[in-house]
Design a protein around this motif. Structure first.
Motif, PDB file in Angstrom:
ATOM      1  N   GLN A  78     128.663 144.093  -0.750  1.00  0.00           N
ATOM      2  CA  GLN A  78     128.731 142.733  -1.275  1.00  0.00           C
ATOM      3  C   GLN A  78     127.530 141.922  -0.812  1.00  0.00           C
ATOM      4  N   ASP A  79     127.140 140.951  -1.622  1.00  0.00           N
ATOM      5  CA  ASP A  79     125.943 140.169  -1.329  1.00  0.00           C
ATOM      6  C   ASP A  79     126.216 138.865  -0.605  1.00  0.00           C
ATOM      7  N   ARG A  86     122.742 138.096   1.781  1.00  0.00           N
ATOM      8  CA  ARG A  86     122.154 139.088   2.686  1.00  0.00           C
ATOM      9  C   ARG A  86     120.725 138.762   3.132  1.00  0.00           C
ATOM     10  N   ARG A  87     119.980 138.092   2.275  1.00  0.00           N
ATOM     11  CA  ARG A  87     118.573 137.819   2.603  1.00  0.00           C
ATOM     12  C   ARG A  87     118.419 136.896   3.805  1.00  0.00           C
ATOM     13  N   GLY A 109     126.327 137.430   9.972  1.00  0.00           N
ATOM     14  CA  GLY A 109     127.142 137.341   8.774  1.00  0.00           C
ATOM     15  C   GLY A 109     127.863 138.650   8.548  1.00  0.00           C
ATOM     16  N   MET A 110     129.164 138.583   8.295  1.00  0.00           N
ATOM     17  CA  MET A 110     129.970 139.785   8.068  1.00  0.00           C
ATOM     18  C   MET A 110     130.172 139.960   6.562  1.00  0.00           C
ATOM     19  N   PHE A 111     129.718 141.104   6.071  1.00  0.00           N
ATOM     20  CA  PHE A 111     129.785 141.425   4.645  1.00  0.00           C
ATOM     21  C   PHE A 111     130.662 142.655   4.442  1.00  0.00           C
ATOM     22  N   ASP A 155     138.295 148.234   5.036  1.00  0.00           N
ATOM     23  CA  ASP A 155     136.962 147.759   4.660  1.00  0.00           C
ATOM     24  C   ASP A 155     135.889 148.323   5.587  1.00  0.00           C
ATOM     25  N   ARG A 156     134.783 148.692   4.979  1.00  0.00           N
ATOM     26  CA  ARG A 156     133.570 149.026   5.736  1.00  0.00           C
ATOM     27  C   ARG A 156     132.749 147.746   5.778  1.00  0.00           C
ATOM     28  N   LEU A 157     132.166 147.487   6.935  1.00  0.00           N
ATOM     29  CA  LEU A 157     131.458 146.223   7.139  1.00  0.00           C
ATOM     30  C   LEU A 157     129.980 146.434   7.371  1.00  0.00           C
TER      31      LEU A 157
END
Length: 161
Positions: free
Chosen positions: A108-109, A10-11, A102-104, A81-83
């Protein structure tokens, strides 16, 4: 096969847009259909650009058009899923810029998929490339993650994230 960059955490992203998958996003195999990833990335990109004053086609000012895009898949996602889609600017040129997303899965990290879109600024009447106005470049700059703040995962040593 060429070198495949591993998933980012995520960073690596400047901001996030939150989206919900829909039942009809799933394909016959029970995961999100590959073309739907592009729709979801496009939605997140547009949310970030609208927030910065882009996508006003009625103003007569310059507009941005997609000239290249791509997607890399790491792990499956599916309804319900929530994105959380991270957005960042990789580079800003005189008349173009490149966004990475980026799709998370929510919470999730590590990203499940990554996309890039290269946009070119064009005159809205002639559709010819033109320099991106300074105000727009400045707005885009708010999505740059300085390299010093980008994470380096152990298997990325020596690679530019």
């Amino acid at each position: 096969m060429d070198h495949r960059e591993p998933p980012r955490d995520r960073r690596a992203y400047a901001e996030f847009q939150h989206l919900q998958t829909r039942w009809n996003d799933n394909d016959q195999f029970g995961h999100i259909y590959n073309a739907t990833y592009y729709e979801l990335f496009d939605e997140a990109m547009n949310m970030s650009l609208i927030k910065r004053g882009f996508l006003d086609g009625s103003s007569g000012g310059p507009i941005q058009v997609v000239v290249e895009n791509g997607c890399t898949y790491f792990t499956e996602l599916s309804y319900p899923d929530r994105l959380e889609i991270g957005v960042r600017i990789d580079r800003i040129g005189k008349s173009s810029f490149r966004l990475s997303m980026g799709m998370f899965r929510a919470g999730q990290d590590i990203e499940s998929a990554r996309s890039h879109f290269t946009m070119v600024t064009v005159d809205s009447a002639t559709r010819r490339p033109m320099e991106t106005p300074k105000a727009q470049r400045d707005a885009l700059a708010t999505l740059i993650v300085p390299p010093a703040q980008r994470p380096i995962l152990p298997d990325q040593a020596g690679h530019n994230p």
